[in-house]
Design a protein around this motif. Structure first.
Motif, PDB file in Angstrom:
ATOM      1  N   ALA A   1       0.830  -1.207   0.000  1.00 52.25           N
ATOM      2  CA  ALA A   1       0.000   0.000   0.000  1.00 52.25           C
ATOM      3  C   ALA A   1       0.864   1.257   0.000  1.00 52.25           C
ATOM      4  N   LEU A   2       1.930   1.252   0.783  1.00 53.71           N
ATOM      5  CA  LEU A   2       2.832   2.403   0.814  1.00 53.71           C
ATOM      6  C   LEU A   2       3.526   2.592  -0.526  1.00 53.71           C
TER       7      LEU A   2
ATOM      8  N   ALA B   1       1.737   6.749  -6.835  1.00 54.91           N
ATOM      9  CA  ALA B   1       0.517   7.391  -7.322  1.00 54.91           C
ATOM     10  C   ALA B   1       0.880   8.509  -8.299  1.00 54.91           C
TER      11      ALA B   1
ATOM     12  N   ARG C   1       2.378   1.740  -3.456  1.00 55.89           N
ATOM     13  CA  ARG C   1       1.392   2.298  -4.383  1.00 55.89           C
ATOM     14  C   ARG C   1       1.170   3.779  -4.131  1.00 55.89           C
ATOM     15  N   GLU C   2       1.201   4.169  -2.872  1.00 57.44           N
ATOM     16  CA  GLU C   2       1.029   5.590  -2.557  1.00 57.44           C
ATOM     17  C   GLU C   2       2.180   6.410  -3.113  1.00 57.44           C
TER      18      GLU C   2
END
Length: 213
Positions: free
Chosen positions: A7-8, A14, A10-11
């Motif tokens: 998740a990190l 972004a 992907r952040e």
């Protein structure tokens, strides 16, 4: 790489093409293996064996309730005494055909022998997917490919939103394997496992550190 780190990542990515590109490729992988009940063969080059991708796909297969995602790792060198799941040599590719998917991970150009085997598998009806560094022969053999060009030096002090500096094939493999599991529509068993996984993750994040004596 666990769910929090994915998740990190992907952040951080972004605004670049990578979150969407890895999800798209994962969807191709899933749509190729799930209808056939599996048949995923994973192979690297002589210099690069995709151990971590194999392990992550096995994990995602269990967590998502999609056992079809678990690959069979095909190896260039098999030693006497290797366990059965690590004793599958390149000869396995000769039997690959319709209903099977061959995922080739190639950070560098594969040798001619491997390319010939992949080509034969495609002619026999196998679906060929590729992760690699953009070799034209690899992309030409694949039904779908996700290529990771080596990042070029960036003269700016900070990378811009479309910079690919710091993105490598290992990171892309993490994103693909995570997306392959989460993009599926898990069974009840899979949802229960996902809830268990999230619950364990929450416990780990909220638990106080162990006492030191």
């Amino acid at each position: 790489m666990d769910a929090v780190r994915v998740a990190l990542l992907r952040e951080v990515l972004a605004g670049t093409r990578w979150p969407a590109a890895t999800r798209r490729f994962a969807a191709s992988l899933r749509s190729s293996v799930v209808p056939h009940g599996g048949g995923l063969l994973l192979v690297g080059t002589r210099a690069y064996e995709p151990w971590h991708l194999a392990a992550h796909l096995v994990d995602e297969a269990a967590w998502s309730g999609r056992p079809e995602l678990a690959p069979l790792l095909v190896r260039h060198r098999v030693r006497p005494g290797d366990p059965a799941h690590l004793a599958v040599g390149l000869g396995r590719l000769q039997g690959a055909g319709r209903g099977e998917t061959l995922l080739l991970v190639a950070p560098e150009r594969p040798d001619g022998g491997l390319l010939e085997r992949v080509h034969d598998a495609r002619r026999a009806g196998a679906t060929v997917l590729a992760l690699g560094s953009g070799d034209p022969e690899v992309t030409g053999l694949a039904h779908d490919a996700l290529m990771v060009d080596p990042p070029e030096p960036d003269p700016r002090p900070e990378p811009g939103p479309e910079s690919t500096r710091g993105i490598d094939l290992d990171m892309v493999q993490h994103l693909v394997s995570a997306a392959a599991g989460e993009n599926s529509l898990p069974s009840t068993r899979g949802r229960r496992r996902l809830r268990d996984r999230l619950s364990r993750l929450a416990d780990q994040l909220t638990s106080p550190p162990p006492a030191r004596w």
